[in-house]
Design a protein around this motif. Structure first.
Motif, mmCIF file in Angstrom:
data_model
loop_
_atom_site.group_PDB
_atom_site.id
_atom_site.type_symbol
_atom_site.label_atom_id
_atom_site.label_comp_id
_atom_site.label_asym_id
_atom_site.label_seq_id
_atom_site.Cartn_x
_atom_site.Cartn_y
_atom_site.Cartn_z
ATOM 1 N N ASP A 21 0.834 -1.207 0.000
ATOM 2 C CA ASP A 21 0.000 0.000 0.000
ATOM 3 C C ASP A 21 0.870 1.260 0.000
ATOM 4 O O ASP A 21 0.620 2.205 -0.754
ATOM 5 C CB ASP A 21 -0.917 0.024 1.226
ATOM 6 N N ARG A 22 1.894 1.260 0.842
ATOM 7 C CA ARG A 22 2.730 2.459 0.985
ATOM 8 C C ARG A 22 3.555 2.717 -0.270
ATOM 9 O O ARG A 22 3.817 3.861 -0.627
ATOM 10 C CB ARG A 22 3.624 2.316 2.215
ATOM 11 N N VAL A 23 3.960 1.640 -0.947
ATOM 12 C CA VAL A 23 4.670 1.826 -2.203
ATOM 13 C C VAL A 23 3.739 2.430 -3.248
ATOM 14 O O VAL A 23 4.046 3.441 -3.888
ATOM 15 C CB VAL A 23 5.254 0.485 -2.715
ATOM 16 N N LEU A 24 2.570 1.813 -3.434
ATOM 17 C CA LEU A 24 1.677 2.230 -4.514
ATOM 18 C C LEU A 24 1.137 3.639 -4.317
ATOM 19 O O LEU A 24 0.949 4.383 -5.284
ATOM 20 C CB LEU A 24 0.516 1.238 -4.642
ATOM 21 N N GLU A 25 0.894 4.005 -3.059
ATOM 22 C CA GLU A 25 0.327 5.334 -2.836
ATOM 23 C C GLU A 25 1.342 6.441 -3.119
ATOM 24 O O GLU A 25 0.971 7.595 -3.303
ATOM 25 C CB GLU A 25 -0.210 5.444 -1.418
ATOM 26 N N PHE A 111 11.486 7.398 -5.227
ATOM 27 C CA PHE A 111 11.466 6.037 -5.740
ATOM 28 C C PHE A 111 12.169 5.986 -7.090
ATOM 29 O O PHE A 111 12.033 6.877 -7.922
ATOM 30 C CB PHE A 111 10.027 5.546 -5.924
ATOM 31 N N THR A 112 12.899 4.911 -7.329
ATOM 32 C CA THR A 112 13.489 4.665 -8.634
ATOM 33 C C THR A 112 13.153 3.237 -9.037
ATOM 34 O O THR A 112 12.676 2.444 -8.236
ATOM 35 C CB THR A 112 15.025 4.826 -8.624
ATOM 36 N N THR A 113 13.400 2.917 -10.299
ATOM 37 C CA THR A 113 13.131 1.561 -10.787
ATOM 38 C C THR A 113 14.370 0.678 -10.712
ATOM 39 O O THR A 113 14.353 -0.456 -11.203
ATOM 40 C CB THR A 113 12.644 1.618 -12.249
ATOM 41 N N THR A 114 15.437 1.156 -10.091
ATOM 42 C CA THR A 114 16.698 0.414 -10.074
ATOM 43 C C THR A 114 16.542 -0.982 -9.494
ATOM 44 O O THR A 114 17.145 -1.936 -9.978
ATOM 45 C CB THR A 114 17.762 1.183 -9.272
ATOM 46 N N ALA A 115 15.765 -1.121 -8.436
ATOM 47 C CA ALA A 115 15.634 -2.417 -7.765
ATOM 48 C C ALA A 115 14.670 -3.358 -8.465
ATOM 49 O O ALA A 115 14.507 -4.500 -8.045
ATOM 50 C CB ALA A 115 15.178 -2.212 -6.321
ATOM 51 N N MET A 116 14.042 -2.905 -9.537
ATOM 52 C CA MET A 116 13.105 -3.747 -10.266
ATOM 53 C C MET A 116 13.840 -4.578 -11.302
ATOM 54 O O MET A 116 14.955 -4.256 -11.713
ATOM 55 C CB MET A 116 12.033 -2.877 -10.936
ATOM 56 N N PRO A 117 13.228 -5.685 -11.757
ATOM 57 C CA PRO A 117 13.870 -6.505 -12.789
ATOM 58 C C PRO A 117 13.889 -5.771 -14.124
ATOM 59 O O PRO A 117 13.112 -4.835 -14.346
ATOM 60 C CB PRO A 117 12.971 -7.746 -12.858
ATOM 61 N N GLU A 118 14.776 -6.186 -15.021
ATOM 62 C CA GLU A 118 14.832 -5.560 -16.338
ATOM 63 C C GLU A 118 13.584 -5.848 -17.146
ATOM 64 O O GLU A 118 13.189 -5.055 -18.003
ATOM 65 C CB GLU A 118 16.080 -6.044 -17.085
ATOM 66 N N VAL A 119 12.972 -7.005 -16.906
ATOM 67 C CA VAL A 119 11.741 -7.392 -17.598
ATOM 68 C C VAL A 119 10.713 -7.809 -16.556
ATOM 69 O O VAL A 119 10.943 -8.744 -15.791
ATOM 70 C CB VAL A 119 11.987 -8.561 -18.588
ATOM 71 N N LEU A 120 9.582 -7.124 -16.520
ATOM 72 C CA LEU A 120 8.499 -7.424 -15.596
ATOM 73 C C LEU A 120 7.341 -7.956 -16.447
ATOM 74 O O LEU A 120 6.582 -7.194 -17.031
ATOM 75 C CB LEU A 120 8.108 -6.160 -14.825
ATOM 76 N N ARG A 156 -4.093 9.363 -16.549
ATOM 77 C CA ARG A 156 -4.644 8.789 -15.329
ATOM 78 C C ARG A 156 -4.858 7.286 -15.455
ATOM 79 O O ARG A 156 -4.627 6.533 -14.500
ATOM 80 C CB ARG A 156 -5.948 9.499 -14.962
ATOM 81 N N LEU A 157 -5.289 6.840 -16.620
ATOM 82 C CA LEU A 157 -5.464 5.406 -16.827
ATOM 83 C C LEU A 157 -4.118 4.682 -16.772
ATOM 84 O O LEU A 157 -4.003 3.601 -16.193
ATOM 85 C CB LEU A 157 -6.144 5.148 -18.176
ATOM 86 N N ALA A 158 -3.100 5.280 -17.387
ATOM 87 C CA ALA A 158 -1.774 4.673 -17.379
ATOM 88 C C ALA A 158 -1.232 4.569 -15.964
ATOM 89 O O ALA A 158 -0.556 3.585 -15.612
ATOM 90 C CB ALA A 158 -0.816 5.482 -18.252
ATOM 91 N N ASP A 159 -1.502 5.562 -15.135
ATOM 92 C CA ASP A 159 -1.056 5.531 -13.742
ATOM 93 C C ASP A 159 -1.653 4.323 -13.022
ATOM 94 O O ASP A 159 -0.967 3.626 -12.266
ATOM 95 C CB ASP A 159 -1.479 6.837 -13.051
ATOM 96 N N VAL A 160 -2.928 4.046 -13.277
ATOM 97 C CA VAL A 160 -3.606 2.914 -12.646
ATOM 98 C C VAL A 160 -3.025 1.593 -13.149
ATOM 99 O O VAL A 160 -2.736 0.683 -12.366
ATOM 100 C CB VAL A 160 -5.122 2.973 -12.915
ATOM 101 N N ALA A 165 0.469 -3.305 -12.360
ATOM 102 C CA ALA A 165 1.559 -4.198 -12.766
ATOM 103 C C ALA A 165 2.598 -4.322 -11.657
ATOM 104 O O ALA A 165 3.099 -5.420 -11.376
ATOM 105 C CB ALA A 165 2.202 -3.686 -14.053
ATOM 106 N N VAL A 166 2.929 -3.210 -11.011
ATOM 107 C CA VAL A 166 3.888 -3.244 -9.910
ATOM 108 C C VAL A 166 3.310 -4.030 -8.737
ATOM 109 O O VAL A 166 4.022 -4.784 -8.065
ATOM 110 C CB VAL A 166 4.270 -1.815 -9.477
ATOM 111 N N ARG A 167 2.019 -3.878 -8.484
ATOM 112 C CA ARG A 167 1.393 -4.619 -7.387
ATOM 113 C C ARG A 167 1.500 -6.127 -7.611
ATOM 114 O O ARG A 167 1.819 -6.877 -6.681
ATOM 115 C CB ARG A 167 -0.088 -4.235 -7.243
ATOM 116 N N ILE A 168 1.260 -6.572 -8.838
ATOM 117 C CA ILE A 168 1.386 -7.999 -9.148
ATOM 118 C C ILE A 168 2.807 -8.467 -8.867
ATOM 119 O O ILE A 168 3.037 -9.532 -8.285
ATOM 120 C CB ILE A 168 1.013 -8.263 -10.617
#
Length: 304
Positions: A21-25, A111-120, A156-160, A165-168
């Motif tokens: 929740d805290r990440v997404l908000e 927040f940055t995307t550094t800790a995320m995988p290269e392909v999600l 706004r739709l893209a934000d949702v 996708a990040v939540r999954i």
């Protein structure tokens, strides 16, 4: 009574849910571009879009190819996000309609995307998340309508959709909300996390990371463990092993992986790899090249 009721979650899952929740908000996504393309069967094109790229297969099938990676086969209803961007080749397995776009994190509290995988990659996004998949189609309809305010609606739709996708990704245990929260709460820890992901092969020590965080060794170690949930050394090892997986899967020699990840010898790397995965890197790689293999499940990771 309010139409929306707050459900109290069991303690076992409450902490994880609150972290997500805290990440997404805090995430705010800005659209850089959005559009669609149609490719005939066998057609090949390159995608060099800027920013954080995403692709949704509305119809047909396509292979997404990245340099040094295995092709990613995508069918209708699949969704992929490339948090670190980069050029990819799109090869239509059969006639395909793709809805694609570029995003940027906007005013997201560090927040940055550094800790995320290269392909999600989310296989069956339309089946598992039909509401969010339909929003991508709505974005396409808005883009084609040229109605007043369509750009704002698409944003706004893209934000949702991006947040879904990040939540999954987080729900499936593929990422740690704690890492992102730590980076947001403390810019110094954020620099450390980003530096580790940017260059896991650097000869990092607790002392050198503490200097980067502008803290004493003991203070940094305690803050890092409290924020991330692991010691700096174990976190560094985990990032190195994740990078080793990708390198071995693409055919890199064990000696090359060891050198690039900062190990002084093949033996030292092999020992660390075996502690993490329970098998030697050579064995892991032999299984990885088999079609449909899941080498990381040869055995449970052994705590280091």
């Amino acid at each position: 009574m309010s139409a929306i009721e707050v459900v109290t979650l069991p303690d076992a899952v409450d902490g994880a849910q609150r972290g997500i929740d805290r990440v997404l908000e805090r995430l705010r996504w800005r659209v850089l571009e959005f559009g669609h393309r149609e490719l005939a069967a066998g057609a090949v094109t390159r995608d060099d879009g800027r920013g954080i790229r995403f692709h949704y297969v509305a119809d047909g099938a396509v292979e997404l190819r990245r340099e040094r990676d295995e092709p990613l086969a995508m069918q209708a209803g699949d969704f992929v996000m490339l948090p670190l961007g980069g050029s990819v080749e799109l090869r239509a397995s059969r006639a395909v309609r793709l809805l694609s776009g570029s995003l940027a994190l906007d005013d997201s509290d560090g927040f940055t995307t550094t800790a995320m995988p290269e392909v999600l990659f989310t296989c069956g996004f339309r089946m598992h998340e039909p509401i969010f998949a339909s929003l991508i189609e709505t974005m396409h309809a808005e883009a084609a309508s040229e109605r007043a305010g369509s750009g704002s609606v698409i944003e706004r739709l893209a934000d949702v959709v991006a947040s879904a996708a990040v939540r999954i990704w987080l729900e499936r245990g593929c990422g740690s909300a704690r890492e992102w929260l730590a980076a947001a709460r403390d810019p110094h820890l954020g620099r450390v996390i980003e530096a580790i992901h940017d260059d896991p092969g650097s000869p990092w020590t607790v002392e050198s990371l503490a200097r980067l965080a502008r803290a004493s060794r003991s203070q940094f170690a305690e803050q890092f463990r409290d924020a991330v949930g692991d010691t700096p050394a174990r976190y560094l090892t985990r990032v190195r092993m994740e990078r080793a997986e990708r390198m071995l899967r693409t055919g890199a020699a064990v000696a090359d992986v060891a050198y690039r990840l900062g190990y002084e010898s093949d033996t030292g790397f092999s020992r660390a790899f075996r502690r993490h995965f329970g098998v030697a890197p050579g064995t892991w790689r032999r299984v990885a090249v088999r079609p449909g293999a899941r080498p990381s499940r040869l055995s449970e990771p052994v705590p280091s």
